[in-house]
Design a protein around this motif. Structure first.
Motif, PDB file in Angstrom:
ATOM      1  N   GLY A  25       0.810  -1.216   0.000  1.00 59.86           N
ATOM      2  CA  GLY A  25       0.000   0.000   0.000  1.00 59.86           C
ATOM      3  C   GLY A  25       0.832   1.250   0.000  1.00 59.86           C
ATOM      4  N   ARG A  26       0.541   2.172   0.951  1.00 60.67           N
ATOM      5  CA  ARG A  26       1.245   3.454   1.024  1.00 60.67           C
ATOM      6  C   ARG A  26       1.679   3.720   2.471  1.00 60.67           C
ATOM      7  NH1 ARG A  26      -3.104   4.225  -2.252  1.00 60.67           N
ATOM      8  NH2 ARG A  26      -4.344   5.286  -0.671  1.00 60.67           N
ATOM      9  N   ARG A  27       2.545   4.718   2.624  1.00 61.60           N
ATOM     10  CA  ARG A  27       3.117   5.025   3.952  1.00 61.60           C
ATOM     11  C   ARG A  27       2.013   5.341   4.959  1.00 61.60           C
ATOM     12  NH1 ARG A  27       5.934   9.903   6.237  1.00 61.60           N
ATOM     13  NH2 ARG A  27       5.350  10.999   4.333  1.00 61.60           N
ATOM     14  N   THR A  28       2.164   4.790   6.158  1.00 63.24           N
ATOM     15  CA  THR A  28       1.143   4.976   7.186  1.00 63.24           C
ATOM     16  C   THR A  28       1.211   6.381   7.788  1.00 63.24           C
ATOM     17  OG1 THR A  28       2.580   4.087   8.934  1.00 63.24           O
ATOM     18  CG2 THR A  28       1.187   2.517   7.737  1.00 63.24           C
ATOM     19  N   PHE A  29       0.259   6.681   8.654  1.00 59.68           N
ATOM     20  CA  PHE A  29       0.077   8.023   9.203  1.00 59.68           C
ATOM     21  C   PHE A  29       1.309   8.520   9.954  1.00 59.68           C
ATOM     22  CE2 PHE A  29      -1.256  11.020  12.458  1.00 59.68           C
ATOM     23  CZ  PHE A  29      -2.119  11.868  11.769  1.00 59.68           C
ATOM     24  N   GLY A  30       1.850   7.700  10.854  1.00 59.93           N
ATOM     25  CA  GLY A  30       3.007   8.113  11.643  1.00 59.93           C
ATOM     26  C   GLY A  30       2.650   8.634  13.014  1.00 59.93           C
ATOM     27  N   LYS A  31       1.872   7.853  13.773  1.00 63.95           N
ATOM     28  CA  LYS A  31       1.508   8.230  15.145  1.00 63.95           C
ATOM     29  C   LYS A  31       2.112   7.212  16.097  1.00 63.95           C
ATOM     30  CE  LYS A  31      -2.394   8.980  18.301  1.00 63.95           C
ATOM     31  NZ  LYS A  31      -2.076   7.920  19.268  1.00 63.95           N
ATOM     32  N   GLY A  32       3.131   7.625  16.825  1.00 65.35           N
ATOM     33  CA  GLY A  32       3.826   6.734  17.735  1.00 65.35           C
ATOM     34  C   GLY A  32       3.728   7.168  19.178  1.00 65.35           C
ATOM     35  N   LEU A  33       2.639   7.845  19.534  1.00 65.91           N
ATOM     36  CA  LEU A  33       2.442   8.332  20.898  1.00 65.91           C
ATOM     37  C   LEU A  33       1.321   7.565  21.576  1.00 65.91           C
ATOM     38  CD1 LEU A  33       2.618  12.183  20.188  1.00 65.91           C
ATOM     39  CD2 LEU A  33       4.469  10.687  20.967  1.00 65.91           C
ATOM     40  N   VAL A  34       1.510   7.300  22.868  1.00 70.84           N
ATOM     41  CA  VAL A  34       0.525   6.552  23.646  1.00 70.84           C
ATOM     42  C   VAL A  34      -0.244   7.518  24.542  1.00 70.84           C
ATOM     43  CG1 VAL A  34       0.168   4.684  25.310  1.00 70.84           C
ATOM     44  CG2 VAL A  34       2.040   4.540  23.637  1.00 70.84           C
ATOM     45  N   GLN A  35      -1.588   7.456  24.494  1.00 72.84           N
ATOM     46  CA  GLN A  35      -2.410   8.311  25.345  1.00 72.84           C
ATOM     47  C   GLN A  35      -3.099   7.492  26.432  1.00 72.84           C
ATOM     48  OE1 GLN A  35      -2.734   8.822  21.754  1.00 72.84           O
ATOM     49  NE2 GLN A  35      -1.120  10.322  22.185  1.00 72.84           N
ATOM     50  N   GLU A  36      -3.235   8.109  27.605  1.00 73.69           N
ATOM     51  CA  GLU A  36      -4.075   7.558  28.661  1.00 73.69           C
ATOM     52  C   GLU A  36      -5.168   8.573  28.954  1.00 73.69           C
ATOM     53  OE1 GLU A  36      -2.250   6.172  32.195  1.00 73.69           O
ATOM     54  OE2 GLU A  36      -1.235   4.492  31.212  1.00 73.69           O
ATOM     55  N   GLN A  37      -6.360   8.065  29.261  1.00 70.53           N
ATOM     56  CA  GLN A  37      -7.495   8.946  29.525  1.00 70.53           C
ATOM     57  C   GLN A  37      -7.728   9.052  31.022  1.00 70.53           C
ATOM     58  OE1 GLN A  37     -10.832   8.695  26.814  1.00 70.53           O
ATOM     59  NE2 GLN A  37     -12.286   8.885  28.499  1.00 70.53           N
ATOM     60  N   TYR A  38      -7.831  10.296  31.520  1.00 71.07           N
ATOM     61  CA  TYR A  38      -8.051  10.562  32.929  1.00 71.07           C
ATOM     62  C   TYR A  38      -9.386  11.287  33.106  1.00 71.07           C
ATOM     63  CZ  TYR A  38      -3.047   9.552  33.172  1.00 71.07           C
ATOM     64  OH  TYR A  38      -1.811   8.947  33.061  1.00 71.07           O
ATOM     65  N   ASP A  39     -10.247  10.743  33.949  1.00 74.80           N
ATOM     66  CA  ASP A  39     -11.541  11.371  34.211  1.00 74.80           C
ATOM     67  C   ASP A  39     -11.356  12.562  35.145  1.00 74.80           C
ATOM     68  OD1 ASP A  39     -12.806   9.466  32.648  1.00 74.80           O
ATOM     69  OD2 ASP A  39     -13.121   8.104  34.347  1.00 74.80           O
ATOM     70  N   LEU A  40     -12.016  13.670  34.838  1.00 77.17           N
ATOM     71  CA  LEU A  40     -11.934  14.887  35.646  1.00 77.17           C
ATOM     72  C   LEU A  40     -13.206  15.051  36.481  1.00 77.17           C
ATOM     73  CD1 LEU A  40     -10.362  17.267  32.964  1.00 77.17           C
ATOM     74  CD2 LEU A  40      -9.208  15.796  34.639  1.00 77.17           C
ATOM     75  N   SER A  41     -13.144  15.916  37.481  1.00 80.12           N
ATOM     76  CA  SER A  41     -14.208  16.006  38.490  1.00 80.12           C
ATOM     77  C   SER A  41     -15.548  16.458  37.919  1.00 80.12           C
ATOM     78  CB  SER A  41     -13.781  16.960  39.611  1.00 80.12           C
ATOM     79  OG  SER A  41     -13.492  18.255  39.082  1.00 80.12           O
ATOM     80  N   ASP A  42     -15.543  17.222  36.822  1.00 80.89           N
ATOM     81  CA  ASP A  42     -16.802  17.737  36.274  1.00 80.89           C
ATOM     82  C   ASP A  42     -17.401  16.819  35.210  1.00 80.89           C
ATOM     83  OD1 ASP A  42     -14.990  18.104  34.259  1.00 80.89           O
ATOM     84  OD2 ASP A  42     -15.628  20.154  33.768  1.00 80.89           O
ATOM     85  N   GLY A  43     -16.865  15.609  35.076  1.00 78.75           N
ATOM     86  CA  GLY A  43     -17.392  14.680  34.088  1.00 78.75           C
ATOM     87  C   GLY A  43     -16.650  14.703  32.773  1.00 78.75           C
TER      88      GLY A  43
END
Length: 528
Positions: free
Chosen positions: A316-334
């Motif tokens: 195919g073709r060259r991929t997007f290039g995203k090599g960062l890992v995210q974590e989701q943190y819930d905040l007090s207001d939802g």
């Protein structure tokens, strides 16, 4: 003694105070910015927001202002850290979980009216008697026809709590009727399509990595193996990623031993390795993976591992290039914060994250530039970072710092398109044709018992093409000067949208793949 004590008490008390003050200053030095007895300084950002709320000349929505401030802060970090307002958290979490509570329909807004395109078999809407072609005029007494309501707003009306009832006013056969639907769990399948494309060769289109992706993948693989699967085409084009652990589990099914799949590392996160831990379901069969510029994140983890171990041929073709890992943190207001906490690396040590030092706009514009600078047309135009050269286990050259370059390049077929094709997609012209064609020819289409019968036996007539050009003209798209190749490509897509009405995504991809250049190249490689 009492008199002596009375004389010395003030002096002793003074010495104790001096010692206390001295200790306090020393503690303050040990904790910069903090006083021993005082409370922490107030956050200047919160002080500013409070002053605006209480003193500003006009009434201001401070919550919205706060969201804006957070967005600006995050934009100074990296392109993938994001603030999620409370109103959007549920949808985001549902997308990760791979399910939500709703009615089970696919719809399109045509002439300012919701038209039901497909109905999920055995879903809540199907059980209530909703049919393809129904038009929703109102939802729980809220009018949605002729008021230019957005699709997102309609989804919020249709989604709700499990087992809750929703009343929809439906227009069918020139009559109105009110139908009550009891909401239920709707699965958002991560597998868009899976079938035996040829003898012993299977095809799986994996759309995203949800929390149930691995389970769905295993069920799909076991089903194909019962049909004689020996070789596999895994299509990850336009798969934007998702849950990292699920991509790791799937990689484990293709790799043997305790091979390293990926590892993550960040300033506040120690190195963590993800390795194979069980015998895989498909460790030896021939494997081809399809990728493009829409292939990102968890998809790139999977592809990177397979490429580094020389386990698969990437086409195919060259991929997007995203090599960062995210974590989701819930905040007090939802609301929630999705924060980048680490980078992931392929087994040979590649970070495939593209540079983002020039800001978010330049970062995302880089994808658009691939279409204008020739990279999607020729392999020679691919901009690999030659300073980040690595070698696979077999000694082949691979690069970091800018996505994953395929082993075999397949260009985007632009010979048949001249710019007008974007309007056909953005205005939903192709989808609308498939929908209206199905409604007008429902009985005739019933002779095709399977999608395979449809693929081999159906073709559009000249009258069908004329009808399509009429629909396109209503969307201000003229097809009078279309080239023969463009017409052939469009007819195949129109046929695919008709198949989608009957067999949903599986029918769509099975029909499209007949002329898909990347799929054809994959079949060629697997046959050698």
């Amino acid at each position: 003694m009492n008199k002596k004590l009375q004389v010395w008490t003030p002096l002793l008390f003074s010495l104790a105070m001096v010692a206390g003050i001295f200790i306090g200053f020393r503690l303050k030095e040990a904790m910069p910015g903090k006083s021993f007895f005082s409370i922490d300084k107030r956050d200047p950002l919160q002080e500013v927001l409070n002053l605006i709320e209480n003193k500003y000349v006009d009434t201001i929505n401070v919550n919205k202002l706060s969201d804006t401030a957070i967005d600006i802060i995050l934009k100074s970090l990296d392109p993938h850290s994001a603030y999620i307002p409370a109103s959007e958290v549920e949808d985001i979490n549902n997308d990760i979980a791979g399910s939500f509570f709703g009615v089970g329909i696919e719809f399109s807004i045509i002439d300012d009216t919701l038209n039901v395109l497909t109905v999920l078999p055995d879903g809540p809407a199907a059980k209530a008697g909703i049919k393809i072609g129904d038009k929703f005029l109102a939802v729980n007494n809220t009018g949605i026809a002729g008021v230019k309501i957005s699709e997102d707003a309609i989804r919020k009306l249709l989604h709700g709590q499990k087992d809750s009832d929703i009343k929809v006013t439906v227009f069918r056969d020139s009559q109105k009727q009110v139908i009550t639907i009891t909401r239920g769990m709707i699965a958002m399948n991560s597998i868009d399509a899976a079938y035996m494309i040829q003898d012993s060769i299977g095809y799986i289109k994996l759309g995203k990595f949800t929390e149930v992706c691995y389970r769905e993948f295993m069920q799909t693989m076991e089903g194909l193996q019962k049909k004689g699967l020996k070789k596999l085409i895994l299509d990850l084009r336009d798969n934007g990623g998702g849950v990292l652990d699920q991509a790791v589990e799937i990689a484990d099914e293709f790799l043997d031993g305790d091979k390293l799949i990926t590892y993550t590392e960040g300033s506040h996160f120690p190195k963590k390795e993800y390795r194979c831990k069980r015998p895989g379901l498909f460790e030896t069969g021939s494997l081809v993976v399809l990728a493009d510029e829409g292939t990102a994140s968890a998809s790139e983890v999977l592809i990177g591992a397979l490429q580094d171990w020389d386990r698969a041929t990437i086409i195919g073709r060259r991929t997007f290039g995203k090599g960062l890992v995210q974590e989701q943190y819930d905040l007090s207001d939802g609301s929630a914060l999705r924060l980048t906490v680490a980078r992931y690396f392929t087994p040979v040590g590649r970070s495939i994250q593209r540079p983002y030092t020039n800001g978010r706009k330049a970062y995302f514009d880089e994808i658009n530039h691939r279409f204008t600078d020739g990279e999607t047309l020729t392999a020679d135009s691919i901009k690999n970072d030659t300073t980040k050269l690595f070698k696979t286990v077999g000694g082949r050259k691979v690069y970091g710092g800018g996505g994953i370059t395929p082993d075999i390049f397949v260009s985007m077929d632009t010979a048949g398109y001249n710019g007008w094709d974007k309007k056909l997609y953005t205005k939903g012209t192709l989808e609308n044709f498939g929908y209206h064609y199905y409604l007008s020819n429902e009985q005739a289409l019933k002779k095709y018992k399977t999608s395979q019968d449809f693929v081999s036996g159906f073709s559009l007539s000249d009258n069908d093409w004329s009808y399509f050009t009429t629909i396109a003209a209503k969307d201000s798209i003229s097809l009078n000067w279309i080239t023969p190749k463009s017409k052939t490509l469009l007819q195949q897509e129109l046929k695919s949208y008709i198949a989608h009405e009957i067999w949903r995504n599986e029918g769509f991809f099975e029909t499209m793949n007949v002329t898909d250049e990347a799929v054809l190249k994959a079949l060629e490689v697997l046959k050698k």
